[in-house]
Design an enzyme around this catalytic site. Structure first.
Site, PDB file in Angstrom:
ATOM      1  N   HIS A  31      31.562  26.172 -17.191  1.00 35.54           N
ATOM      2  CA  HIS A  31      32.692  25.564 -18.423  1.00 35.54           C
ATOM      3  C   HIS A  31      32.538  24.117 -18.501  1.00 35.54           C
ATOM      4  CE1 HIS A  31      34.295  29.709 -16.745  1.00 35.54           C
ATOM      5  NE2 HIS A  31      34.575  29.905 -18.044  1.00 35.54           N
TER       6      HIS A  31
ATOM      7  N   GLU B 193      41.457  20.384  -5.467  1.00 38.24           N
ATOM      8  CA  GLU B 193      40.446  20.661  -4.448  1.00 38.24           C
ATOM      9  C   GLU B 193      38.764  20.325  -4.982  1.00 38.24           C
ATOM     10  OE1 GLU B 193      40.654  24.468  -2.873  1.00 38.24           O
ATOM     11  OE2 GLU B 193      42.523  23.889  -1.724  1.00 38.24           O
TER      12      GLU B 193
ATOM     13  N   SER C 267      35.351  32.476 -22.976  1.00 33.78           N
ATOM     14  CA  SER C 267      35.992  31.004 -22.340  1.00 33.78           C
ATOM     15  C   SER C 267      35.332  29.809 -22.815  1.00 33.78           C
ATOM     16  CB  SER C 267      36.006  31.209 -20.932  1.00 33.78           C
ATOM     17  OG  SER C 267      34.761  31.428 -20.226  1.00 33.78           O
TER      18      SER C 267
END
Length: 265
Positions: free
Chosen positions: A244, A237, A38
């Site tokens: 990341h 939120e 990722s």
């Protein structure tokens, strides 16, 4: 008679073009394949329009890698790239380790497409080390075997493998300096690159040094996905994510990788 001579000339010219073209490679673009997890992924390519609606501002550094390849940067990479154009093909996917990337057929798809002169940048380790997630975990010896496979098969196709150690997370910090969170996986990637005499970019060390220079306070809010509720619609939120990247962080890491490529000997 003139008509016949003209036709013979055209036929001869056609044969000459065909014969000549057989000895000239039609290749004018070098493809740089990115395989990894990722932190390297391009979310806009595999999530499409959903990326803006669901994941932005999350970015992998591969998502902004293409924009770095202007004529000047390509010229600085003549030791690696023999063409005037570069295409970045980002195959990295979130949550993948070396093993799952292979088992899902993602590597075989890259292998089929590889051509002589292409580059394969491989950066794994974040998910390989996840002992609590057995579906992706790979012990260091297995991790090394898969890197060996990626390097060896890249070379089989006449392409160039470049091993990257995993980009560092935003911890651990001590006395204003970022430490190495990847431990034995960082070492394993370095060892395999040395063993196989493959190009290595120590992105772990490069990112540790670059993040330390910027400072913990800066990178925590400008590079990583840390922000309060209400700042981004996709994260009502807020987010506390020290793995990341935000766009600025992705661009900073992509620049580190380019500089690493320029310095390869």
């Amino acid at each position: 008679m003139h008509f016949l001579r003209k036709n013979r000339f055209n036929l001869l010219l056609t044969v000459l073009v065909l014969v000549t073209s057989a000895f000239i490679s039609p290749r004018d673009v070098t493809t740089i394949y990115l395989i990894g997890d990722s932190t390297m992924a391009d979310y806009s390519t595999y999530e499409g329009e959903d990326y803006l609606n669901k994941r932005y501002p999350l970015m992998g550094w591969g998502q902004v890698f293409q924009e770095l390849f202007d004529p000047a940067s390509i010229s600085s990479l003549k030791h690696l790239i023999q063409t005037d154009s570069v295409l970045v093909d980002d195959r990295a996917r979130g949550g993948r380790s070396t093993r799952t990337f292979f088992e899902e057929g993602r590597w075989s798809a890259v292998y089929r497409d590889l051509r002589p002169g292409d580059l394969v940048l491989m950066q794994f380790g974040h998910n390989d080390a996840a002992k609590d997630k057995t579906e992706r975990y790979v012990a260091t010896e297995g991790y090394k075997e898969y890197i060996r496979l990626f390097v060896t098969q890249t070379r089989e196709k006449g392409a160039i493998p470049i091993v990257l150690t995993p980009v560092n997370r935003n911890y651990p910090w001590k006395d204003g300096k970022l430490g190495n969170v990847h431990g034995e996986y960082h070492t394993a990637a370095v060892d395999v690159a040395k063993e196989l005499d493959a190009f290595l970019i120590d992105l772990t060390q490069r990112s540790m040094d670059a993040f330390t220079e910027k400072g913990q306070d800066y990178v925590s809010v400008h590079y990583f996905m840390n922000f309060e509720p209400g700042v981004y619609p996709n994260y009502p939120e807020g987010s506390k994510d020290n793995t990341h990247f935000l766009p600025e962080g992705a661009k900073a890491v992509a620049q580190l990788v380019l500089e690493g490529m320029q310095e390869l000997n």
